[in-house]
Motif scaffolding. Structure first.
Motif, mmCIF file in Angstrom:
data_model
loop_
_atom_site.group_PDB
_atom_site.id
_atom_site.type_symbol
_atom_site.label_atom_id
_atom_site.label_comp_id
_atom_site.label_asym_id
_atom_site.label_seq_id
_atom_site.Cartn_x
_atom_site.Cartn_y
_atom_site.Cartn_z
ATOM 1 N N PRO A 36 43.786 40.692 14.419
ATOM 2 C CA PRO A 36 42.412 40.619 15.120
ATOM 3 C C PRO A 36 41.950 39.576 16.059
ATOM 4 C CG PRO A 36 42.458 41.815 12.941
ATOM 5 C CD PRO A 36 43.680 40.990 13.060
ATOM 6 N N MET A 37 42.036 38.556 15.405
ATOM 7 C CA MET A 37 41.378 37.301 15.983
ATOM 8 C C MET A 37 42.298 36.921 16.998
ATOM 9 S SD MET A 37 41.022 33.537 14.140
ATOM 10 C CE MET A 37 42.816 33.192 14.018
ATOM 11 N N PHE A 38 43.552 36.929 17.173
ATOM 12 C CA PHE A 38 44.307 36.578 18.257
ATOM 13 C C PHE A 38 44.191 37.808 19.351
ATOM 14 C CE2 PHE A 38 46.807 33.975 15.101
ATOM 15 C CZ PHE A 38 46.316 32.582 15.633
ATOM 16 N N ARG A 39 44.099 38.935 18.937
ATOM 17 C CA ARG A 39 44.104 39.899 19.692
ATOM 18 C C ARG A 39 42.578 39.877 20.480
ATOM 19 N NH1 ARG A 39 46.399 43.456 23.154
ATOM 20 N NH2 ARG A 39 45.200 45.583 23.365
ATOM 21 N N THR A 40 41.417 39.555 19.839
ATOM 22 C CA THR A 40 40.265 39.289 20.508
ATOM 23 C C THR A 40 40.020 37.994 21.569
ATOM 24 O OG1 THR A 40 39.231 40.190 18.430
ATOM 25 C CG2 THR A 40 37.652 38.837 19.894
ATOM 26 N N ILE A 41 40.908 36.974 21.152
ATOM 27 C CA ILE A 41 41.037 35.638 21.896
ATOM 28 C C ILE A 41 41.499 36.193 23.083
ATOM 29 C CG2 ILE A 41 41.995 33.545 22.092
ATOM 30 C CD1 ILE A 41 41.384 33.233 19.282
ATOM 31 N N TYR A 42 42.701 37.117 22.963
ATOM 32 C CA TYR A 42 43.545 37.655 24.391
ATOM 33 C C TYR A 42 42.720 38.314 25.189
ATOM 34 C CZ TYR A 42 46.869 40.225 26.858
ATOM 35 O OH TYR A 42 47.775 41.102 27.902
ATOM 36 N N LEU A 43 42.060 39.253 24.619
ATOM 37 C CA LEU A 43 41.261 40.342 25.346
ATOM 38 C C LEU A 43 39.925 39.591 25.905
ATOM 39 C CD1 LEU A 43 41.296 43.527 23.305
ATOM 40 C CD2 LEU A 43 42.633 42.982 25.326
ATOM 41 N N SER A 44 39.576 38.375 25.504
ATOM 42 C CA SER A 44 38.562 37.822 25.990
ATOM 43 C C SER A 44 38.556 37.099 27.447
ATOM 44 C CB SER A 44 37.837 36.610 25.248
ATOM 45 O OG SER A 44 38.794 35.469 25.143
ATOM 46 N N ASN A 49 39.378 48.347 30.057
ATOM 47 C CA ASN A 49 38.842 49.727 30.176
ATOM 48 C C ASN A 49 38.106 50.356 29.214
ATOM 49 O OD1 ASN A 49 40.960 50.403 28.717
ATOM 50 N ND2 ASN A 49 42.260 51.002 30.447
ATOM 51 N N GLN A 50 37.703 51.518 29.244
ATOM 52 C CA GLN A 50 37.133 52.138 28.111
ATOM 53 C C GLN A 50 38.048 52.417 26.751
ATOM 54 O OE1 GLN A 50 35.930 55.862 30.304
ATOM 55 N NE2 GLN A 50 33.921 54.820 31.213
ATOM 56 N N GLN A 51 39.263 52.274 26.960
ATOM 57 C CA GLN A 51 39.898 52.541 25.853
ATOM 58 C C GLN A 51 40.305 51.133 25.172
ATOM 59 O OE1 GLN A 51 40.869 53.908 28.660
ATOM 60 N NE2 GLN A 51 40.440 55.881 27.985
ATOM 61 N N GLY A 52 39.663 50.124 25.868
ATOM 62 C CA GLY A 52 39.772 48.646 25.162
ATOM 63 C C GLY A 52 41.077 47.922 25.506
ATOM 64 N N GLU A 53 42.055 48.404 26.595
ATOM 65 C CA GLU A 53 43.053 47.898 27.239
ATOM 66 C C GLU A 53 42.512 47.073 28.227
ATOM 67 O OE1 GLU A 53 44.671 51.520 28.619
ATOM 68 O OE2 GLU A 53 45.507 52.014 26.445
ATOM 69 N N ALA A 54 43.481 45.996 28.256
ATOM 70 C CA ALA A 54 43.378 44.700 29.167
ATOM 71 C C ALA A 54 43.491 45.348 30.639
ATOM 72 C CB ALA A 54 44.211 43.468 28.824
ATOM 73 N N ALA A 55 42.475 45.215 31.549
ATOM 74 C CA ALA A 55 42.609 45.917 32.980
ATOM 75 C C ALA A 55 42.782 44.825 33.887
ATOM 76 C CB ALA A 55 41.257 46.904 33.067
ATOM 77 N N LEU A 56 41.774 43.896 34.019
ATOM 78 C CA LEU A 56 41.739 42.848 34.930
ATOM 79 C C LEU A 56 41.913 41.661 34.383
ATOM 80 C CD1 LEU A 56 41.611 42.265 37.995
ATOM 81 C CD2 LEU A 56 39.323 42.628 37.837
ATOM 82 N N PHE A 57 42.678 40.432 34.724
ATOM 83 C CA PHE A 57 42.554 39.048 34.190
ATOM 84 C C PHE A 57 41.335 38.366 34.901
ATOM 85 C CE2 PHE A 57 43.533 34.515 34.277
ATOM 86 C CZ PHE A 57 43.705 34.281 32.926
ATOM 87 N N VAL A 58 40.330 38.092 34.426
ATOM 88 C CA VAL A 58 39.428 37.295 34.785
ATOM 89 C C VAL A 58 39.369 35.644 34.277
ATOM 90 C CG1 VAL A 58 38.025 39.101 35.245
ATOM 91 C CG2 VAL A 58 37.718 37.818 33.029
ATOM 92 N N GLY A 59 40.074 35.279 33.358
ATOM 93 C CA GLY A 59 40.185 33.966 33.092
ATOM 94 C C GLY A 59 38.849 33.548 32.178
#
Length: 154
Positions: A36-44, A49-59
């Motif tokens: 969960p920690m690494f997933r959170t860092i990745y998603l940050s 989107n509404q399902q919590g999937e990465a939609a657009l890379f913003v850096g």
């Protein structure tokens, strides 16, 4: 006299045995902490989107927005002040109580029992006990307050 030398194979066997004992803990930490920690860092680094999937890379834009936010600054300030006020008081109080528990006084056994019982009881279990002690109709403390004509604690 020099300590006996342990051979490579004996150390390797000891290391493998230690890893086998640590394996359940490593697996549980990996599942419930590290992933969960690494997933959170990745998603940050993404808008999701509404399902919590990465939609657009913003850096680092999410971080820039966070550090410019007034509510983040206020909550950081409140957290720092809370730590500065509570940690020293908690440490001093804990040291004082530990010193008191080490003294030879009349009735110190009861104090030591109460003092050390907090170390063996989880917060959830102790909160349930306190909930029942202060229960409006069956709570022991509220009945005791009622004897003296004091208002019940809700």
């Amino acid at each position: 006299m020099a300590p006996p030398k342990i051979g490579f194979w004996k150390r390797s066997l000891n290391a493998r045995t230690a890893l086998l004992y640590l394996l359940p803990s490593i697996v549980l930490f990996s599942i419930f902490v590290f992933y969960p920690m690494f997933r959170t860092i990745y998603l940050s680094f993404f808008l999701t989107n509404q399902q919590g999937e990465a939609a657009l890379f913003v850096g680092l834009e999410n971080y820039a927005y966070l550090f410019e936010s007034d509510s983040f600054k206020q909550s950081t300030k409140a957290t720092i002040l809370f730590v500065l006020y509570t940690v020293p008081v908690g440490i001093i109080l804990a040291l004082f109580l530990a010193l008191l528990a080490n003294e030879k006084l009349k009735g110190i056994g009861f104090f030591r029992t109460i003092f050390s019982s907090t170390m063996g009881i989880s917060v959830a279990a102790s909160s349930v006990v306190w909930l029942f002690l202060f229960h409006p109709s069956i709570g022991m403390f509220n009945r005791f307050l009622g004897i003296f004509g004091l208002k019940d604690i809700q």
